[in-house]
Design an enzyme around this catalytic site. Structure first.
Site, PDB file in Angstrom:
ATOM      1  N   GLU A  79       0.826  -1.202   0.000  1.00 59.09           N
ATOM      2  CA  GLU A  79       0.000   0.000   0.000  1.00 59.09           C
ATOM      3  C   GLU A  79       0.866   1.261   0.000  1.00 59.09           C
ATOM      4  O   GLU A  79       1.730   1.426   0.872  1.00 59.09           O
ATOM      5  CB  GLU A  79      -0.915   0.005   1.226  1.00 59.09           C
ATOM      6  N   LYS A 126      -6.360  -0.075  12.570  1.00 58.47           N
ATOM      7  CA  LYS A 126      -5.880  -0.621  11.293  1.00 58.47           C
ATOM      8  C   LYS A 126      -4.694   0.190  10.791  1.00 58.47           C
ATOM      9  O   LYS A 126      -3.708  -0.357  10.276  1.00 58.47           O
ATOM     10  CB  LYS A 126      -7.007  -0.611  10.258  1.00 58.47           C
ATOM     11  N   ASP A 147       5.034 -13.683  12.157  1.00 59.10           N
ATOM     12  CA  ASP A 147       3.643 -14.073  11.910  1.00 59.10           C
ATOM     13  C   ASP A 147       2.724 -12.861  12.026  1.00 59.10           C
ATOM     14  O   ASP A 147       2.351 -12.455  13.137  1.00 59.10           O
ATOM     15  CB  ASP A 147       3.246 -15.146  12.931  1.00 59.10           C
ATOM     16  N   HIS A 180      -2.653  10.477   0.506  1.00 63.30           N
ATOM     17  CA  HIS A 180      -2.688   9.116  -0.004  1.00 63.30           C
ATOM     18  C   HIS A 180      -2.845   9.101  -1.524  1.00 63.30           C
ATOM     19  O   HIS A 180      -2.148   8.370  -2.226  1.00 63.30           O
ATOM     20  CB  HIS A 180      -3.832   8.340   0.642  1.00 63.30           C
TER      21      HIS A 180
END
Length: 417
Positions: A81, A256, A272, A370
């Site tokens: 991203e 997030k 992980d 963004h």
């Protein structure tokens, strides 16, 4: 399409790929993409997963400007991203005048859960377990003598009673040192389950680690001088944080963003990501309501102070971390000597990521920055090649119109008005 196979795992990579190609709509050109294993190599890919046919490349970038516990550091991040690495670097830059990030950890303890059911005298059984605790710990230690000899291994037992269910859950706490430790801790749980059955008269069912590893916390802190951010921006950051504390819909996106940074470093080091993410989100809901993992407030001088606390279960030995060549190189790049070194860096990235996101929300909004970074992707999706990508992306940004239909128009016009 027929996905039924016989001993698919015994076949070679080319045989498996041929089977998939014949049963799907993959073209010859698409199928050939899977034959390049890059620096990982086919042998290591086969070690890491089952039924391997190739690798899925993720871009690897470097976050800059970080000072973590008084050490300057370049941080590798693996993510697909745009804007994430830029945001982490920007957040870290804001903290440099006050020394960057200070991070502490609670060590490397992980625990397994052994579920015991069908117990009538649950409180009496709890006491019996504690009476036999030394015997239980010794039996668990036998499972990993190397870990014990290095100074780790089983340390203690916790017993939780669920009276209404005639159930006891035993937590076996293990110091896994520089390993993530899941396999070792699970093996120990299997070993002591029969002892617990004999001790309590109950039946042992689940024997597995908990990913809510609240004995393995990272605590990060940073300060941004009021001269660096305006009073209005500082107040906006605090307001955005408070929104996340009371509304789980906001908190989900808030956290997030934190995990954008954390998971990228976890992935870059062969750890992980799913375990870390599960632990973080469960920790955010430990009060009964899902809420923010960070806090933001003003100190007496009016400076902005941010903190982050969450479980971080990562290792620097064992698993993919010890096998993947780039994971090992990325650890070396950061001069990582212990698992706690890595935890401190990961937590810093998560806090930096959150700082930049809240700052953007408090000022121009996150989408402007963004989309500016996303413009090249849009240009490429429209079919631009080479220098035309930068030309079209630049015009999309200047027009404040980062859309693929406009990129196609510009491409058809040769990248010019």
């Amino acid at each position: 399409m027929n996905s039924k196979t016989t001993k698919f795992y015994h076949q070679s990579q080319r045989e498996r790929l041929s089977k998939v190609k014949n049963e799907t709509s993959l073209s010859e050109e698409e199928a050939n993409l899977y034959n390049d294993f890059g620096s990982l190599g086919q042998e290591i890919a086969n070690l890491l997963i089952e039924n391997s046919i190739g690798v899925m490349e993720i871009p690897l970038g470097i976050a800059t400007n970080f000072i973590v516990n008084n050490k300057d550091i370049f941080i590798p991040m693996a993510i697909e991203e745009s804007s994430v690495i830029a945001a982490a670097s920007n957040g870290a830059k804001l903290t440099r005048p006050t020394g960057g990030f200070t991070v502490t950890t609670t060590g490397s303890r992980l625990f397994s859960q052994i579920q015991l059911t069908g117990i009538k005298d649950v409180f009496g059984a709890k006491m019996k377990i504690h009476e036999h605790e030394q015997e239980i710990l010794e039996a668990a230690a036998i499972q990993d003598p190397t870990l014990v000899n290095l100074g780790g291994g089983p340390e203690s037992i916790e017993v939780r009673v669920f009276e209404d269910m005639s159930m006891i859950v035993v937590h076996l706490l293990v110091n896994t040192l520089d390993a993530m430790g899941a396999n070792a801790v699970n093996s120990m749980a299997e070993k002591i389950a029969p002892i617990l059955e004999d001790t309590t008269g109950g039946k042992a069912y689940l024997r597995i680690i908990s990913n809510l590893a609240d004995k393995r916390l990272a605590r990060a802190r940073c300060t941004i001088k009021k001269e660096v951010l305006s009073d209005e921006t500082i107040d906006g950051v605090i307001s955005a944080y408070r929104f996340a504390t009371v509304d789980p819909y906001r908190a989900a996106t808030h956290n997030k963003g934190i995990m954008n940074g954390i998971s990228a470093v976890v992935l870059a080091t062969g750890n992980d990501t799913r375990a870390v993410e599960a632990g973080a989100h469960a920790y955010a809901a430990r009060s009964g309501q899902y809420t923010s993992l960070t806090t933001w407030e003003k100190n007496q001088e009016g400076d902005l102070v941010g903190t982050l606390e969450l479980p971080l279960v990562v290792g620097i030995i064992g698993g993919a971390t010890s096998i993947h060549p780039k994971a090992k190189s990325n650890l070396n790049m950061m001069n990582i000597k212990t698992a706690n070194d890595l935890v401190q860096i990961i937590a810093s990235v998560g806090l930096a990521q959150n700082l930049t996101a809240l700052k953007a929300l408090a000022t121009d909004g996150v989408q402007k920055g963004h989309m500016k970074l996303h413009a090249k992707n849009i240009a490429h999706m429209a079919g631009a090649k080479g220098t035309n990508i930068d030309k079209i992306a630049k015009q999309l940004i200047e027009e404040d119109n980062v859309r693929i239909d406009r990129a196609i128009e510009l491409l058809n016009q040769g990248g010019r008005n």
